[in-house]
Write a protein that holds these residues in place. Structure first.
Motif, PDB file in Angstrom:
ATOM      1  N   SER A 102      40.187 -14.944  -7.955  1.00  0.00           N
ATOM      2  CA  SER A 102      41.514 -14.650  -8.486  1.00  0.00           C
ATOM      3  C   SER A 102      41.550 -13.267  -9.130  1.00  0.00           C
ATOM      4  O   SER A 102      42.491 -12.491  -8.928  1.00  0.00           O
ATOM      5  CB  SER A 102      41.916 -15.716  -9.502  1.00  0.00           C
ATOM      6  N   LEU A 103      40.521 -12.945  -9.904  1.00  0.00           N
ATOM      7  CA  LEU A 103      40.451 -11.631 -10.548  1.00  0.00           C
ATOM      8  C   LEU A 103      40.355 -10.523  -9.507  1.00  0.00           C
ATOM      9  O   LEU A 103      41.025  -9.489  -9.622  1.00  0.00           O
ATOM     10  CB  LEU A 103      39.243 -11.575 -11.492  1.00  0.00           C
ATOM     11  N   ARG A 104      39.551 -10.734  -8.482  1.00  0.00           N
ATOM     12  CA  ARG A 104      39.383  -9.713  -7.446  1.00  0.00           C
ATOM     13  C   ARG A 104      40.714  -9.377  -6.771  1.00  0.00           C
ATOM     14  O   ARG A 104      41.020  -8.207  -6.521  1.00  0.00           O
ATOM     15  CB  ARG A 104      38.363 -10.170  -6.410  1.00  0.00           C
ATOM     16  N   ARG A 105      41.510 -10.402  -6.489  1.00  0.00           N
ATOM     17  CA  ARG A 105      42.807 -10.166  -5.845  1.00  0.00           C
ATOM     18  C   ARG A 105      43.712  -9.293  -6.714  1.00  0.00           C
ATOM     19  O   ARG A 105      44.462  -8.456  -6.211  1.00  0.00           O
ATOM     20  CB  ARG A 105      43.509 -11.504  -5.572  1.00  0.00           C
ATOM     21  N   LYS A 106      43.648  -9.488  -8.021  1.00  0.00           N
ATOM     22  CA  LYS A 106      44.547  -8.764  -8.917  1.00  0.00           C
ATOM     23  C   LYS A 106      44.117  -7.317  -9.167  1.00  0.00           C
ATOM     24  O   LYS A 106      44.968  -6.430  -9.329  1.00  0.00           O
ATOM     25  CB  LYS A 106      44.678  -9.510 -10.242  1.00  0.00           C
TER      26      LYS A 106
ATOM     27  N   ARG B  83      42.061 -15.675 -19.669  1.00  0.00           N
ATOM     28  CA  ARG B  83      40.755 -15.984 -19.093  1.00  0.00           C
ATOM     29  C   ARG B  83      40.318 -14.893 -18.119  1.00  0.00           C
ATOM     30  O   ARG B  83      39.148 -14.488 -18.101  1.00  0.00           O
ATOM     31  CB  ARG B  83      40.812 -17.328 -18.369  1.00  0.00           C
ATOM     32  N   GLU B  84      41.242 -14.410 -17.300  1.00  0.00           N
ATOM     33  CA  GLU B  84      40.900 -13.335 -16.361  1.00  0.00           C
ATOM     34  C   GLU B  84      40.531 -12.054 -17.109  1.00  0.00           C
ATOM     35  O   GLU B  84      39.600 -11.346 -16.715  1.00  0.00           O
ATOM     36  CB  GLU B  84      42.071 -13.084 -15.415  1.00  0.00           C
ATOM     37  N   PHE B  85      41.262 -11.769 -18.193  1.00  0.00           N
ATOM     38  CA  PHE B  85      40.934 -10.593 -18.995  1.00  0.00           C
ATOM     39  C   PHE B  85      39.529 -10.728 -19.576  1.00  0.00           C
ATOM     40  O   PHE B  85      38.742  -9.775 -19.570  1.00  0.00           O
ATOM     41  CB  PHE B  85      41.951 -10.406 -20.120  1.00  0.00           C
ATOM     42  N   ALA B  86      39.200 -11.914 -20.085  1.00  0.00           N
ATOM     43  CA  ALA B  86      37.877 -12.140 -20.674  1.00  0.00           C
ATOM     44  C   ALA B  86      36.778 -11.958 -19.629  1.00  0.00           C
ATOM     45  O   ALA B  86      35.726 -11.386 -19.915  1.00  0.00           O
ATOM     46  CB  ALA B  86      37.812 -13.537 -21.284  1.00  0.00           C
ATOM     47  N   LEU B  87      37.020 -12.449 -18.427  1.00  0.00           N
ATOM     48  CA  LEU B  87      36.038 -12.292 -17.350  1.00  0.00           C
ATOM     49  C   LEU B  87      35.858 -10.822 -16.995  1.00  0.00           C
ATOM     50  O   LEU B  87      34.728 -10.331 -16.874  1.00  0.00           O
ATOM     51  CB  LEU B  87      36.484 -13.089 -16.122  1.00  0.00           C
ATOM     52  N   LEU B  88      36.976 -10.107 -16.843  1.00  0.00           N
ATOM     53  CA  LEU B  88      36.883  -8.687 -16.501  1.00  0.00           C
ATOM     54  C   LEU B  88      36.216  -7.900 -17.627  1.00  0.00           C
ATOM     55  O   LEU B  88      35.411  -6.996 -17.371  1.00  0.00           O
ATOM     56  CB  LEU B  88      38.280  -8.132 -16.219  1.00  0.00           C
ATOM     57  N   GLU B  89      36.534  -8.240 -18.865  1.00  0.00           N
ATOM     58  CA  GLU B  89      35.911  -7.563 -20.001  1.00  0.00           C
ATOM     59  C   GLU B  89      34.394  -7.749 -19.974  1.00  0.00           C
ATOM     60  O   GLU B  89      33.635  -6.795 -20.165  1.00  0.00           O
ATOM     61  CB  GLU B  89      36.489  -8.114 -21.302  1.00  0.00           C
ATOM     62  N   PHE B  90      33.953  -8.967 -19.726  1.00  0.00           N
ATOM     63  CA  PHE B  90      32.516  -9.253 -19.687  1.00  0.00           C
ATOM     64  C   PHE B  90      31.841  -8.477 -18.556  1.00  0.00           C
ATOM     65  O   PHE B  90      30.789  -7.864 -18.747  1.00  0.00           O
ATOM     66  CB  PHE B  90      32.304 -10.757 -19.521  1.00  0.00           C
ATOM     67  N   LEU B  91      32.460  -8.477 -17.381  1.00  0.00           N
ATOM     68  CA  LEU B  91      31.883  -7.747 -16.250  1.00  0.00           C
ATOM     69  C   LEU B  91      31.903  -6.243 -16.491  1.00  0.00           C
ATOM     70  O   LEU B  91      30.975  -5.527 -16.094  1.00  0.00           O
ATOM     71  CB  LEU B  91      32.657  -8.083 -14.973  1.00  0.00           C
ATOM     72  N   THR B  92      32.946  -5.749 -17.167  1.00  0.00           N
ATOM     73  CA  THR B  92      33.044  -4.312 -17.457  1.00  0.00           C
ATOM     74  C   THR B  92      31.968  -3.889 -18.452  1.00  0.00           C
ATOM     75  O   THR B  92      31.374  -2.816 -18.326  1.00  0.00           O
ATOM     76  CB  THR B  92      34.441  -3.972 -18.003  1.00  0.00           C
ATOM     77  N   LEU B  93      31.715  -4.724 -19.440  1.00  0.00           N
ATOM     78  CA  LEU B  93      30.654  -4.430 -20.403  1.00  0.00           C
ATOM     79  C   LEU B  93      29.277  -4.405 -19.743  1.00  0.00           C
ATOM     80  O   LEU B  93      28.360  -3.749 -20.232  1.00  0.00           O
ATOM     81  CB  LEU B  93      30.671  -5.461 -21.534  1.00  0.00           C
ATOM     82  N   ARG B  94      29.179  -5.125 -18.634  1.00  0.00           N
ATOM     83  CA  ARG B  94      27.913  -5.169 -17.883  1.00  0.00           C
ATOM     84  C   ARG B  94      28.022  -4.383 -16.578  1.00  0.00           C
ATOM     85  O   ARG B  94      27.305  -4.677 -15.620  1.00  0.00           O
ATOM     86  CB  ARG B  94      27.562  -6.638 -17.586  1.00  0.00           C
ATOM     87  N   ALA B  95      28.929  -3.436 -16.523  1.00  0.00           N
ATOM     88  CA  ALA B  95      29.192  -2.686 -15.291  1.00  0.00           C
ATOM     89  C   ALA B  95      27.904  -2.133 -14.692  1.00  0.00           C
ATOM     90  O   ALA B  95      27.047  -1.591 -15.392  1.00  0.00           O
ATOM     91  CB  ALA B  95      30.171  -1.543 -15.568  1.00  0.00           C
TER      92      ALA B  95
END
Length: 222
Positions: free
Chosen positions: A196-200, A153-165
């Motif tokens: 949670s993602l931000r901490r990692k 789930r964290e990977f999916a969130l980061l992927e989505f945000l990265t695609l919309r960087a």
């Protein structure tokens, strides 16, 4: 990424949903063509997996109505019809890809990943934001040369945000792309996931990458 599976076989439908969710996708499904068409028209999916032999409305009719209505959804036909003429009809009706049954799940997953890349106009598997590198094929993340372990789930969130960087992404957009229709979302679900993602991805001493825009959403940028 958010997918829609339109498949009348309950066993296959549940198997696909389970495998794709383990890979980090949010998955909705429909068991007949009418319900599938309605769901595909009601919300925007990153990709749709579509059977052809469906009750109430067959898959080609679903596809033609979507395209006639202006839908640009990326569609993978998954069917037992494997003759060349069937493939030609499916692709000419507007499908982006065609995979005959029986199939190997890893191939289906790779094809879905390719369609999702296409949905965002990206063909490269590696995405960079500052010193953070996200590899969509290996499903891995590295920052400043150090691996960052993430849940699906964290990977999916980061992927989505990265695609919309560089863009502000609202909580509503995150909910729509990362959580399926059966998710029991609380008011702070997205905020907790982002925290949670931000901490990692932001170890002590590193520059911030994930920023909060109060009242608007979140933006991933150096």
């Amino acid at each position: 990424m958010h997918l829609l599976i339109i498949e009348d076989s309950e066993r296959l439908r549940r198997s696909l949903a389970a495998g794709l969710r383990r890979a980090g996708y949010a998955v909705d499904f429909a068991e007949d063509g009418e319900d599938g068409l309605w769901k595909a028209q009601e919300r925007e999916y990153d990709a749709i997996v579509l059977d052809l032999m469906l009750p109430k409305l067959d898959g080609l009719a679903v596809l033609r109505r979507l395209r006639a209505g202006g839908s640009q959804a990326h569609v993978l036909i998954l069917t037992a019809r494997d003759a060349v003429d069937d493939r030609v009809r499916g692709l000419r009706a507007g499908a982006d890809d065609y995979l005959p049954k029986p199939f190997v799940f890893t191939e289906l997953l790779a094809r879905v990943e390719a369609l999702c890349r296409r949905a965002y106009g990206r063909k490269d598997a590696s995405l960079n934001v500052g010193d953070l590198v996200l590899d969509r094929t290996a499903r891995s993340v590295v920052r400043a040369g150090a691996p960052v372990p993430l849940t699906p789930r964290e990977f999916a969130l980061l992927e989505f945000l990265t695609l919309r960087a560089g863009e502000v992404v609202s909580r509503t957009e995150i909910e729509a792309h990362l959580y399926d229709e059966n998710a029991d979302l609380m008011s702070n679900t997205v905020d907790s996931a982002v925290c949670s993602l931000r901490r990692k991805i932001q170890p002590p001493g590193s520059a911030p990458l994930l920023h909060t825009r109060r009242g608007q959403g979140y933006v991933l940028a150096p």
